[in-house]
Write a protein that holds these residues in place. Structure first.
Motif, short mmCIF file in Angstrom:
data_model
loop_
_atom_site.label_atom_id
_atom_site.label_comp_id
_atom_site.label_asym_id
_atom_site.label_seq_id
_atom_site.Cartn_x
_atom_site.Cartn_y
_atom_site.Cartn_z
N PRO A 72 0.82 -1.22 0.00
CA PRO A 72 0.00 0.00 0.00
C PRO A 72 0.85 1.27 0.00
O PRO A 72 1.98 1.29 0.49
CB PRO A 72 -0.81 -0.11 1.29
N ALA A 73 0.27 2.31 -0.54
CA ALA A 73 0.93 3.63 -0.54
C ALA A 73 1.06 4.12 0.89
O ALA A 73 0.23 3.83 1.75
CB ALA A 73 0.11 4.61 -1.37
N THR A 74 2.14 4.83 1.14
CA THR A 74 2.35 5.50 2.43
C THR A 74 2.58 6.98 2.13
O THR A 74 2.54 7.41 0.98
CB THR A 74 3.56 4.91 3.17
N ASN A 75 2.84 7.77 3.18
CA ASN A 75 3.07 9.21 2.99
C ASN A 75 4.22 9.50 2.02
O ASN A 75 4.20 10.48 1.30
CB ASN A 75 3.36 9.88 4.33
N ASN A 76 5.24 8.62 2.03
CA ASN A 76 6.41 8.90 1.20
C ASN A 76 6.64 7.87 0.08
O ASN A 76 7.64 7.95 -0.62
CB ASN A 76 7.67 9.02 2.06
N LYS A 77 5.72 6.91 -0.09
CA LYS A 77 5.87 5.90 -1.15
C LYS A 77 4.54 5.66 -1.85
O LYS A 77 3.50 5.57 -1.19
CB LYS A 77 6.33 4.56 -0.55
N PRO A 78 4.58 5.52 -3.16
CA PRO A 78 3.34 5.19 -3.88
C PRO A 78 3.00 3.71 -3.74
O PRO A 78 3.83 2.91 -3.28
CB PRO A 78 3.69 5.52 -5.34
N LEU A 79 1.80 3.34 -4.13
CA LEU A 79 1.39 1.94 -4.19
C LEU A 79 2.38 1.17 -5.07
O LEU A 79 2.76 1.64 -6.14
CB LEU A 79 -0.02 1.83 -4.78
N ILE A 80 2.82 0.01 -4.60
CA ILE A 80 3.71 -0.85 -5.38
C ILE A 80 2.96 -2.13 -5.71
O ILE A 80 2.45 -2.79 -4.81
CB ILE A 80 5.00 -1.19 -4.61
N ILE A 81 2.90 -2.47 -6.98
CA ILE A 81 2.32 -3.74 -7.43
C ILE A 81 3.42 -4.52 -8.13
O ILE A 81 4.07 -4.01 -9.05
CB ILE A 81 1.12 -3.51 -8.37
N HIS A 82 3.63 -5.73 -7.67
CA HIS A 82 4.69 -6.58 -8.23
C HIS A 82 4.08 -7.88 -8.74
O HIS A 82 3.40 -8.59 -8.00
CB HIS A 82 5.74 -6.89 -7.17
N ASP A 83 4.33 -8.18 -10.02
CA ASP A 83 3.89 -9.45 -10.62
C ASP A 83 5.12 -10.14 -11.19
O ASP A 83 6.00 -9.48 -11.77
CB ASP A 83 2.89 -9.20 -11.76
N ASP A 84 5.18 -11.44 -11.02
CA ASP A 84 6.29 -12.17 -11.62
C ASP A 84 5.87 -13.56 -12.05
O ASP A 84 4.81 -14.06 -11.67
CB ASP A 84 7.52 -12.21 -10.71
N LEU A 85 6.71 -14.15 -12.85
CA LEU A 85 6.49 -15.47 -13.43
C LEU A 85 7.83 -16.20 -13.39
O LEU A 85 8.86 -15.62 -13.73
CB LEU A 85 6.01 -15.31 -14.87
N MET A 86 7.80 -17.45 -12.94
CA MET A 86 9.02 -18.24 -12.88
C MET A 86 8.73 -19.65 -13.37
O MET A 86 7.66 -20.19 -13.11
CB MET A 86 9.56 -18.30 -11.44
N PHE A 87 9.70 -20.22 -14.06
CA PHE A 87 9.59 -21.59 -14.53
C PHE A 87 10.74 -22.40 -13.95
O PHE A 87 11.91 -22.03 -14.10
CB PHE A 87 9.65 -21.68 -16.06
N VAL A 88 10.41 -23.48 -13.27
CA VAL A 88 11.40 -24.45 -12.79
C VAL A 88 11.46 -25.52 -13.87
O VAL A 88 10.43 -26.03 -14.30
CB VAL A 88 10.98 -25.07 -11.44
N TYR A 89 12.67 -25.84 -14.31
CA TYR A 89 12.79 -26.80 -15.39
C TYR A 89 13.88 -27.83 -15.10
O TYR A 89 14.65 -27.69 -14.16
CB TYR A 89 13.03 -26.09 -16.73
N LEU A 90 13.91 -28.84 -15.94
CA LEU A 90 14.81 -29.97 -15.74
C LEU A 90 16.15 -29.72 -16.42
O LEU A 90 16.20 -29.19 -17.52
CB LEU A 90 14.18 -31.24 -16.33
N ASP A 91 17.23 -30.15 -15.76
CA ASP A 91 18.53 -30.09 -16.40
C ASP A 91 18.68 -31.31 -17.31
O ASP A 91 17.76 -32.11 -17.47
CB ASP A 91 19.66 -30.00 -15.37
#
Length: 170
Positions: A72-91
């Motif tokens: 959430p936004a605070t007095n000194n920081k804007p709202l932060i939204i973080h999205d990510d995607l990760m793939f675990v794969y075989l060696d």
């Protein structure tokens, strides 16, 4: 002559099956993380919450992790939204020992994976002038997990960037 041909074919099939059979994965170390999770945490971005999921994809050849968090936004920081995607794969040997990560901030991280009894740790490659990242999932009990994301300048001394607990919701 016919017996030699049959023997050669049988041995060839055995060899092919043995070589490629080693590439079938064993995802048992990931079973406890498969599902949907919701949680809260704190760190440098502030206090926040979010969800993440781990699911098999591509006929169980990869595990896909999707994550969404909001701070959430605070007095000194804007709202932060973080999205990510990760793939675990075989060696090459068929072991789930690698992962690749992407996020909405434009980061791409290549990870090597290590395991202990109740945790899975992903550590990024050392790249000049870029921090080393470490992401650790620790099983607390059969419905709760701790997630810790750390950074290091030297790959030895890590500082926690964010940490939180999540509950399995599905």
């Amino acid at each position: 002559m016919k017996a030699k041909l049959i023997l050669t074919i049988v041995l060839s099939l055995f060899f092919i099956n043995t070589c490629f059979g080693q590439q079938s994965s064993s995802w048992e170390k990931w079973n406890w993380l498969i599902g949907e999770w919701s949680g809260e945490g704190a760190g440098q971005p502030g206090q926040g919450g979010g969800t993440f999921s781990f699911a098999f994809n591509l006929d169980k050849k990869v595990i896909e992790r999707k994550s969404h968090s909001e701070y959430p936004a605070t007095n000194n920081k804007p709202l932060i939204i973080h999205d990510d995607l990760m793939f675990v794969y075989l060696d090459f040997a068929g072991s789930p020992s690698k992962a690749i990560y992407f996020d909405n901030e434009g980061h791409t991280i290549n990870y090597a994976i290590s395991y202990s009894d109740k945790s899975i740790t992903l550590t990024s490659e050392k790249v000049p002038n870029i921090p080393v990242f470490r992401l650790t999932y620790t099983l607390l009990d059969n419905k709760n997990v701790n997630t810790k994301f750390e950074m290091s300048k030297d790959g030895v001394k890590f500082m926690t960037y964010i940490e939180g607990e999540s509950k399995k919701i599905k």
